[in-house]
Motif scaffolding. Structure first.
Motif, PDB file in Angstrom:
ATOM      1  N   PRO A  76      54.628 -33.363 -27.989  1.00  0.00           N
ATOM      2  CA  PRO A  76      55.939 -32.796 -28.047  1.00  0.00           C
ATOM      3  C   PRO A  76      55.892 -31.215 -27.252  1.00  0.00           C
ATOM      4  CG  PRO A  76      54.539 -32.232 -30.049  1.00  0.00           C
ATOM      5  CD  PRO A  76      53.972 -33.338 -29.451  1.00  0.00           C
ATOM      6  N   LEU A  77      56.980 -30.942 -26.775  1.00  0.00           N
ATOM      7  CA  LEU A  77      57.328 -29.729 -25.936  1.00  0.00           C
ATOM      8  C   LEU A  77      56.514 -28.624 -26.498  1.00  0.00           C
ATOM      9  CD1 LEU A  77      58.423 -28.569 -23.254  1.00  0.00           C
ATOM     10  CD2 LEU A  77      60.728 -28.407 -24.355  1.00  0.00           C
ATOM     11  N   ASP A  78      56.717 -28.370 -27.807  1.00  0.00           N
ATOM     12  CA  ASP A  78      56.001 -27.202 -28.153  1.00  0.00           C
ATOM     13  C   ASP A  78      54.544 -27.042 -28.158  1.00  0.00           C
ATOM     14  OD1 ASP A  78      55.390 -28.817 -30.415  1.00  0.00           O
ATOM     15  OD2 ASP A  78      56.411 -27.968 -31.895  1.00  0.00           O
ATOM     16  N   SER A  79      54.047 -28.144 -27.730  1.00  0.00           N
ATOM     17  CA  SER A  79      52.393 -27.963 -27.398  1.00  0.00           C
ATOM     18  C   SER A  79      52.329 -26.852 -26.296  1.00  0.00           C
ATOM     19  CB  SER A  79      51.818 -29.374 -27.072  1.00  0.00           C
ATOM     20  OG  SER A  79      52.237 -30.484 -27.931  1.00  0.00           O
ATOM     21  N   LEU A  80      53.188 -26.691 -25.376  1.00  0.00           N
ATOM     22  CA  LEU A  80      52.937 -25.799 -24.258  1.00  0.00           C
ATOM     23  C   LEU A  80      53.019 -24.552 -24.960  1.00  0.00           C
ATOM     24  CD1 LEU A  80      55.002 -27.320 -21.607  1.00  0.00           C
ATOM     25  CD2 LEU A  80      52.445 -27.314 -21.883  1.00  0.00           C
ATOM     26  N   LEU A  81      53.599 -24.213 -26.016  1.00  0.00           N
ATOM     27  CA  LEU A  81      53.900 -22.805 -26.722  1.00  0.00           C
ATOM     28  C   LEU A  81      52.607 -22.166 -27.152  1.00  0.00           C
ATOM     29  CD1 LEU A  81      57.254 -23.358 -28.789  1.00  0.00           C
ATOM     30  CD2 LEU A  81      56.960 -22.394 -26.253  1.00  0.00           C
ATOM     31  N   SER A  82      51.677 -23.244 -27.577  1.00  0.00           N
ATOM     32  CA  SER A  82      50.617 -22.542 -28.113  1.00  0.00           C
ATOM     33  C   SER A  82      49.538 -22.179 -27.204  1.00  0.00           C
ATOM     34  CB  SER A  82      49.713 -23.529 -29.278  1.00  0.00           C
ATOM     35  OG  SER A  82      49.480 -24.762 -28.646  1.00  0.00           O
ATOM     36  N   LEU A  83      49.746 -22.350 -25.938  1.00  0.00           N
ATOM     37  CA  LEU A  83      48.840 -22.370 -24.664  1.00  0.00           C
ATOM     38  C   LEU A  83      48.903 -20.759 -24.221  1.00  0.00           C
ATOM     39  CD1 LEU A  83      48.954 -25.629 -22.674  1.00  0.00           C
ATOM     40  CD2 LEU A  83      47.091 -24.742 -24.327  1.00  0.00           C
ATOM     41  N   SER A  84      47.989 -20.103 -23.954  1.00  0.00           N
ATOM     42  CA  SER A  84      48.088 -18.984 -23.191  1.00  0.00           C
ATOM     43  C   SER A  84      46.590 -18.694 -22.627  1.00  0.00           C
ATOM     44  CB  SER A  84      48.345 -17.755 -24.081  1.00  0.00           C
ATOM     45  OG  SER A  84      47.320 -17.741 -25.064  1.00  0.00           O
ATOM     46  N   MET A  85      46.520 -17.709 -21.625  1.00  0.00           N
ATOM     47  CA  MET A  85      45.195 -17.737 -20.931  1.00  0.00           C
ATOM     48  C   MET A  85      44.536 -16.942 -21.763  1.00  0.00           C
ATOM     49  SD  MET A  85      44.831 -15.426 -17.282  1.00  0.00           S
ATOM     50  CE  MET A  85      44.709 -16.684 -16.215  1.00  0.00           C
ATOM     51  N   ARG A  86      43.123 -17.341 -21.883  1.00  0.00           N
ATOM     52  CA  ARG A  86      42.200 -16.606 -22.892  1.00  0.00           C
ATOM     53  C   ARG A  86      41.395 -15.517 -22.216  1.00  0.00           C
ATOM     54  NH1 ARG A  86      40.004 -22.734 -23.703  1.00  0.00           N
ATOM     55  NH2 ARG A  86      41.372 -23.509 -25.090  1.00  0.00           N
ATOM     56  N   GLU A  87      41.100 -14.580 -22.970  1.00  0.00           N
ATOM     57  CA  GLU A  87      40.078 -13.423 -22.379  1.00  0.00           C
ATOM     58  C   GLU A  87      39.232 -14.070 -21.624  1.00  0.00           C
ATOM     59  OE1 GLU A  87      39.090  -9.208 -22.518  1.00  0.00           O
ATOM     60  OE2 GLU A  87      40.460  -9.902 -23.931  1.00  0.00           O
ATOM     61  N   GLY A  88      39.107 -13.538 -20.206  1.00  0.00           N
ATOM     62  CA  GLY A  88      37.793 -13.994 -19.284  1.00  0.00           C
ATOM     63  C   GLY A  88      38.156 -15.197 -18.758  1.00  0.00           C
ATOM     64  N   GLU A  89      39.352 -15.925 -18.830  1.00  0.00           N
ATOM     65  CA  GLU A  89      39.519 -17.254 -18.406  1.00  0.00           C
ATOM     66  C   GLU A  89      40.013 -16.983 -17.200  1.00  0.00           C
ATOM     67  OE1 GLU A  89      41.391 -21.430 -19.974  1.00  0.00           O
ATOM     68  OE2 GLU A  89      42.436 -19.617 -20.407  1.00  0.00           O
ATOM     69  N   THR A  90      39.712 -17.944 -16.204  1.00  0.00           N
ATOM     70  CA  THR A  90      40.320 -17.757 -14.878  1.00  0.00           C
ATOM     71  C   THR A  90      41.688 -18.531 -14.854  1.00  0.00           C
ATOM     72  OG1 THR A  90      39.407 -20.165 -14.133  1.00  0.00           O
ATOM     73  CG2 THR A  90      37.890 -17.958 -13.482  1.00  0.00           C
ATOM     74  N   LEU A  91      42.520 -18.148 -13.652  1.00  0.00           N
ATOM     75  CA  LEU A  91      43.736 -18.906 -13.242  1.00  0.00           C
ATOM     76  C   LEU A  91      43.647 -20.118 -13.245  1.00  0.00           C
ATOM     77  CD1 LEU A  91      46.967 -18.667 -13.355  1.00  0.00           C
ATOM     78  CD2 LEU A  91      46.544 -17.845 -10.892  1.00  0.00           C
TER      79      LEU A  91
END
Length: 156
Positions: A76-91
């Protein structure tokens, strides 16, 4: 080769593409189809009753019905809503995770995809600031911006 664990709809689609020039020859399509089946699917095929299949369409419908549990269910489209860049994660890592999830979603939601990617970046991230100043209008542009920023990140 169909291993009995992947999406049967995708397998039939790939098979049809490979056999496009022969698509009007039902008998040939039915005879060649099992050549792309692995052991599990071949056991299923060999178990079909003699005369139980009357056309290539019936064969592929029976195949899909048998292996329906392996069908890929779009996220579902809302799967993207839970994603964010984590502390120390690279782009690079974040964008790869994000775009992998994006590829599992059916539909045309470029505006939402772009916004949720941007919101998932830390507030002070240069790419987020750039996307705020000069918004992109489609996912291809977003990927271009991501690639530019990844190169800068890798050069540092």
């Amino acid at each position: 080769m169909y291993n009995g664990r992947t999406d049967p709809v995708e397998h039939v689609s790939h098979f049809n593409q490979r056999m496009a020039v022969h698509s009007k020859n039902e008998a040939l399509m039915c005879k060649v189809f099992p050549s792309r089946l692995g052991p599990v699917a071949m056991r299923w095929f060999n178990g079909l009753g003699v005369g139980s299949i009357g056309s290539f369409k019936e064969l592929t419908q029976a195949f899909r019905s048998r292996f329906i549990m392996c069908s890929r269910v779009p996220r579902p489209l809302d799967s993207l809503l839970s994603l964010s860049m984590r502390e120390g994660e690279t782009l690079k890592t974040y964008s790869n995770r994000y775009l992998e999830m994006f590829n599992e979603i059916d539909g045309d939601f470029d505006d939402i995809v772009i916004r949720t990617f941007k919101v998932g970046l830390p507030t002070k991230h240069g790419l987020r600031k750039s996307l705020t100043r000069k918004p992109v209008t489609n996912v291809c542009q977003l990927i271009d911006w991501i690639d530019k920023y990844k190169r800068v990140e890798e050069d540092q």
